[in-house]
Structure formats: C-alpha cells, structure tokens
Scaffold this motif. Sequence first.
Motif, PDB file in Angstrom:
ATOM      1  N   ALA A 145      -6.310  -2.855   1.549  1.00 21.74           N
ATOM      2  CA  ALA A 145      -6.917  -2.077   0.463  1.00 21.74           C
ATOM      3  C   ALA A 145      -7.900  -1.014   0.952  1.00 21.74           C
ATOM      4  O   ALA A 145      -8.419  -0.244   0.133  1.00 21.74           O
ATOM      5  CB  ALA A 145      -7.638  -3.032  -0.494  1.00 21.74           C
ATOM      6  N   LYS A 186      -2.714  10.177  -3.185  1.00 14.44           N
ATOM      7  CA  LYS A 186      -3.447   8.989  -3.654  1.00 14.44           C
ATOM      8  C   LYS A 186      -2.936   7.753  -2.910  1.00 14.44           C
ATOM      9  O   LYS A 186      -1.752   7.680  -2.555  1.00 14.44           O
ATOM     10  CB  LYS A 186      -3.226   8.752  -5.151  1.00 14.44           C
ATOM     11  CG  LYS A 186      -3.681   9.885  -6.035  1.00 14.44           C
ATOM     12  CD  LYS A 186      -5.111   9.688  -6.480  1.00 14.44           C
ATOM     13  CE  LYS A 186      -5.485  10.738  -7.514  1.00 14.44           C
ATOM     14  NZ  LYS A 186      -6.852  11.179  -7.396  1.00 14.44           N
ATOM     15  N   VAL A 187      -3.852   6.818  -2.728  1.00 12.72           N
ATOM     16  CA  VAL A 187      -3.457   5.529  -2.145  1.00 12.72           C
ATOM     17  C   VAL A 187      -3.601   4.452  -3.224  1.00 12.72           C
ATOM     18  O   VAL A 187      -4.679   4.261  -3.792  1.00 12.72           O
ATOM     19  CB  VAL A 187      -4.328   5.183  -0.924  1.00 12.72           C
ATOM     20  CG1 VAL A 187      -4.034   3.760  -0.445  1.00 12.72           C
ATOM     21  CG2 VAL A 187      -4.084   6.182   0.202  1.00 12.72           C
ATOM     22  N   ILE A 188      -2.489   3.806  -3.508  1.00 11.68           N
ATOM     23  CA  ILE A 188      -2.469   2.730  -4.509  1.00 11.68           C
ATOM     24  C   ILE A 188      -2.141   1.428  -3.767  1.00 11.68           C
ATOM     25  O   ILE A 188      -1.155   1.371  -3.016  1.00 11.68           O
ATOM     26  CB  ILE A 188      -1.376   2.973  -5.582  1.00 11.68           C
ATOM     27  CG1 ILE A 188      -1.446   4.397  -6.141  1.00 11.68           C
ATOM     28  CG2 ILE A 188      -1.460   1.920  -6.681  1.00 11.68           C
ATOM     29  CD1 ILE A 188      -2.728   4.761  -6.821  1.00 11.68           C
ATOM     30  N   VAL A 189      -2.952   0.422  -3.971  1.00 12.60           N
ATOM     31  CA  VAL A 189      -2.723  -0.860  -3.289  1.00 12.60           C
ATOM     32  C   VAL A 189      -2.506  -1.946  -4.333  1.00 12.60           C
ATOM     33  O   VAL A 189      -3.236  -2.026  -5.331  1.00 12.60           O
ATOM     34  CB  VAL A 189      -3.909  -1.205  -2.364  1.00 12.60           C
ATOM     35  CG1 VAL A 189      -3.777  -2.620  -1.809  1.00 12.60           C
ATOM     36  CG2 VAL A 189      -3.981  -0.195  -1.227  1.00 12.60           C
ATOM     37  N   ALA A 241      -8.749   2.595  -0.627  1.00 10.79           N
ATOM     38  CA  ALA A 241      -7.704   2.989  -1.592  1.00 10.79           C
ATOM     39  C   ALA A 241      -8.326   3.687  -2.800  1.00 10.79           C
ATOM     40  O   ALA A 241      -9.494   3.455  -3.134  1.00 10.79           O
ATOM     41  CB  ALA A 241      -6.929   1.760  -2.057  1.00 10.79           C
ATOM     42  N   ASP A 242      -7.551   4.539  -3.437  1.00 11.43           N
ATOM     43  CA  ASP A 242      -8.014   5.131  -4.696  1.00 11.43           C
ATOM     44  C   ASP A 242      -8.016   4.092  -5.807  1.00 11.43           C
ATOM     45  O   ASP A 242      -8.942   4.056  -6.617  1.00 11.43           O
ATOM     46  CB  ASP A 242      -7.115   6.318  -5.073  1.00 11.43           C
ATOM     47  CG  ASP A 242      -7.310   7.466  -4.108  1.00 11.43           C
ATOM     48  OD1 ASP A 242      -8.279   8.212  -4.291  1.00 11.43           O
ATOM     49  OD2 ASP A 242      -6.524   7.583  -3.134  1.00 11.43           O
ATOM     50  N   TRP A 264       1.109   5.375  -0.286  1.00 10.98           N
ATOM     51  CA  TRP A 264       0.352   6.620  -0.124  1.00 10.98           C
ATOM     52  C   TRP A 264       1.249   7.749  -0.623  1.00 10.98           C
ATOM     53  O   TRP A 264       2.260   8.058  -0.009  1.00 10.98           O
ATOM     54  CB  TRP A 264      -0.022   6.800   1.350  1.00 10.98           C
ATOM     55  CG  TRP A 264      -0.829   8.034   1.616  1.00 10.98           C
ATOM     56  CD1 TRP A 264      -1.597   8.735   0.737  1.00 10.98           C
ATOM     57  CD2 TRP A 264      -0.942   8.712   2.863  1.00 10.98           C
ATOM     58  NE1 TRP A 264      -2.189   9.793   1.359  1.00 10.98           N
ATOM     59  CE2 TRP A 264      -1.807   9.816   2.659  1.00 10.98           C
ATOM     60  CE3 TRP A 264      -0.407   8.496   4.140  1.00 10.98           C
ATOM     61  CZ2 TRP A 264      -2.139  10.701   3.700  1.00 10.98           C
ATOM     62  CZ3 TRP A 264      -0.739   9.377   5.171  1.00 10.98           C
ATOM     63  CH2 TRP A 264      -1.592  10.458   4.928  1.00 10.98           C
ATOM     64  N   ARG A 283       0.864  -1.183   0.000  1.00 13.46           N
ATOM     65  CA  ARG A 283       0.000   0.000   0.000  1.00 13.46           C
ATOM     66  C   ARG A 283       0.898   1.229   0.000  1.00 13.46           C
ATOM     67  O   ARG A 283       1.692   1.413   0.928  1.00 13.46           O
ATOM     68  CB  ARG A 283      -0.884  -0.015   1.256  1.00 13.46           C
ATOM     69  CG  ARG A 283      -1.813   1.190   1.387  1.00 13.46           C
ATOM     70  CD  ARG A 283      -2.565   1.098   2.726  1.00 13.46           C
ATOM     71  NE  ARG A 283      -3.437   2.235   2.944  1.00 13.46           N
ATOM     72  CZ  ARG A 283      -4.748   2.238   2.696  1.00 13.46           C
ATOM     73  NH1 ARG A 283      -5.350   1.153   2.259  1.00 13.46           N
ATOM     74  NH2 ARG A 283      -5.454   3.319   2.910  1.00 13.46           N
ATOM     75  N   LEU A 302      -7.127  -0.113  -6.432  1.00 13.80           N
ATOM     76  CA  LEU A 302      -6.689  -1.443  -6.010  1.00 13.80           C
ATOM     77  C   LEU A 302      -6.285  -2.228  -7.261  1.00 13.80           C
ATOM     78  O   LEU A 302      -7.111  -2.462  -8.154  1.00 13.80           O
ATOM     79  CB  LEU A 302      -7.828  -2.174  -5.283  1.00 13.80           C
ATOM     80  CG  LEU A 302      -7.632  -3.679  -5.056  1.00 13.80           C
ATOM     81  CD1 LEU A 302      -6.398  -3.971  -4.203  1.00 13.80           C
ATOM     82  CD2 LEU A 302      -8.882  -4.296  -4.408  1.00 13.80           C
ATOM     83  N   VAL A 319     -12.878   0.593  -1.944  1.00 18.78           N
ATOM     84  CA  VAL A 319     -11.929   1.321  -2.806  1.00 18.78           C
ATOM     85  C   VAL A 319     -12.713   2.111  -3.859  1.00 18.78           C
ATOM     86  O   VAL A 319     -13.907   1.902  -4.067  1.00 18.78           O
ATOM     87  CB  VAL A 319     -10.930   0.349  -3.491  1.00 18.78           C
ATOM     88  CG1 VAL A 319     -10.246  -0.526  -2.471  1.00 18.78           C
ATOM     89  CG2 VAL A 319     -11.607  -0.502  -4.565  1.00 18.78           C
TER      90      VAL A 319
END
Length: 247
Positions: free
Chosen positions: A165, A147-150, A168-169, A143, A141, A171, A203
């Motif tokens: 997740a 943005k949060v990308i998982v 998240a923005d 950040w 994950r 997944l 998400v």
Amino acid sequence: MKLIFLGTNGWYDTETGNGICTLLETGSYYIVFDAGNGIHKLDRYVKEDKPVYLLISHLHLDHVCGLHILGKFKFSKGLTICVGSGDLDSFKTLVNTPYTMPLEQLPYEIRVLSIPDEVEAIPFPLDWRYLRHSVPTLGFRVWIDNKVIVYCPDTGYCEEAVELARRADVLLAECAYLPGETDERWPHLNPESAAKLAMEAGVKMLVLTHFDASRYLSMEDRIRAEEVAKSVFPNTLAARDDLVLEL
Ligand SMILES: [Zn+2]
Ligand SMILES: [Zn+2]
C-alpha cells in the motif's frame, strides 16, 4: 477514473449490501477486484468498449461465488481473469460443470492468467503480495492513469500489506471485524488495524469495505467503524453498495 462499489459485504448478502466486488473504471480498462455477489451489477457500469480484467484475491466462496453470474454479461472486448498460480487448478474446477457454465461457453472472449507467472500479459502495471489470511490471499496494486489503487482483501495486519500500500492514492482495505476485535486463528482487519495500515503506508485515502455481514448489521455500525478509523487515519471512508468515488 472511478471506483464503484458493487458489493461491500463480507461473507454473505444482507440488507446492508452484496458480497465483495469493486470496479475500477479507468481510461482504457475496467478492472474488477474480486467476484462476490455484487458482480451482478457490473453491466450497469460497463458500457464502453474496454477490456475487463477481473483480479481474484483468493478462493473463499464469498470472493468467487459471483463467477456463476458471468454468463449474463456481453463484454465486447473480452474478459481476463487473474488468479494466483496456486489456486489455478481449483479455480478451473469451480468455474466448470457441474457448478456453472464452463468458461469456454461464455458468450465473449475469455482468458485466464496466473499470477505471478503470466503477469507480463497484463497491459498495466500490476504488483501483488501474499497477505496474512487462513489461505493464500493476494493483495493487488494497480498503477494506472497516474493513480495508485491498492486492494487489500482478507488479511490481518502485516508488513506485506504495508509494503503493497506504500504511498497509494487509495487503499481499499477489508474491515471484517468490529472495533477492538481480533482473532489470530482467522486473520482479518478491524477499523483500527486498517487505519494503522493506511497510516504506516502513507496512503492518501482509506476506504473500508468487506464488512462482515454477521457483525456489521446496519449502516450505523459502518459509520461507527469509520469514526473509529478516522481517529487514527482521518481521511477514511466506509464504503456502501453503489457508492461511486470519482478520483
Ligand atoms: Zn472475505
Ligand atoms: Zn477469506
């Protein structure tokens, strides 16, 4: 910020694509998830002087076989490879003679960090969970740039993946199995379980990748997977090689 899909196949390369590798380009870094054969396209996109971080989920060969391609690159700000601490010794064996050029001979600066022991050396917020697979497998994950990308690579459905997740923005979830298919002896997601994971985690967007090459024989199979997943989680996209998603 961009997500660039360099390889979207699971297991092996076919006409549908290369082995799993995804590039996240941010304002300050290039972050690469896994090193399948698709990594050979990395120099098409790494054009600016930013450090490159490569996050390795596990050592199944389809996720690391691209490591022998690292010698073709010239990363002016160096490469940092992050590997689970339990995999560190095997990783160092793999990226060495007689299998490939030893890391210290690469034509740029390189360092290897173990997760979680050396996570503090990573300059952006990174969280991880061990997922449910046949060998210890890390999901990541990131950040960054608001943005949060998982990234949930090889895993069956599990609470750890949902936690990782959460909200998240984007997944990025594996989708090795076909709709309706499961196998508890070799856990992977199918379109329905990936969509359930996205929904439970709340998400914003789900992108399916890592389509098992022996099951997903054509792009139509991926479109079908996308449709099945959309019936559970509407904002789903099936990735394909060379897809660029602007975030
Ligand atoms: Zn895999
Ligand atoms: Zn695997």
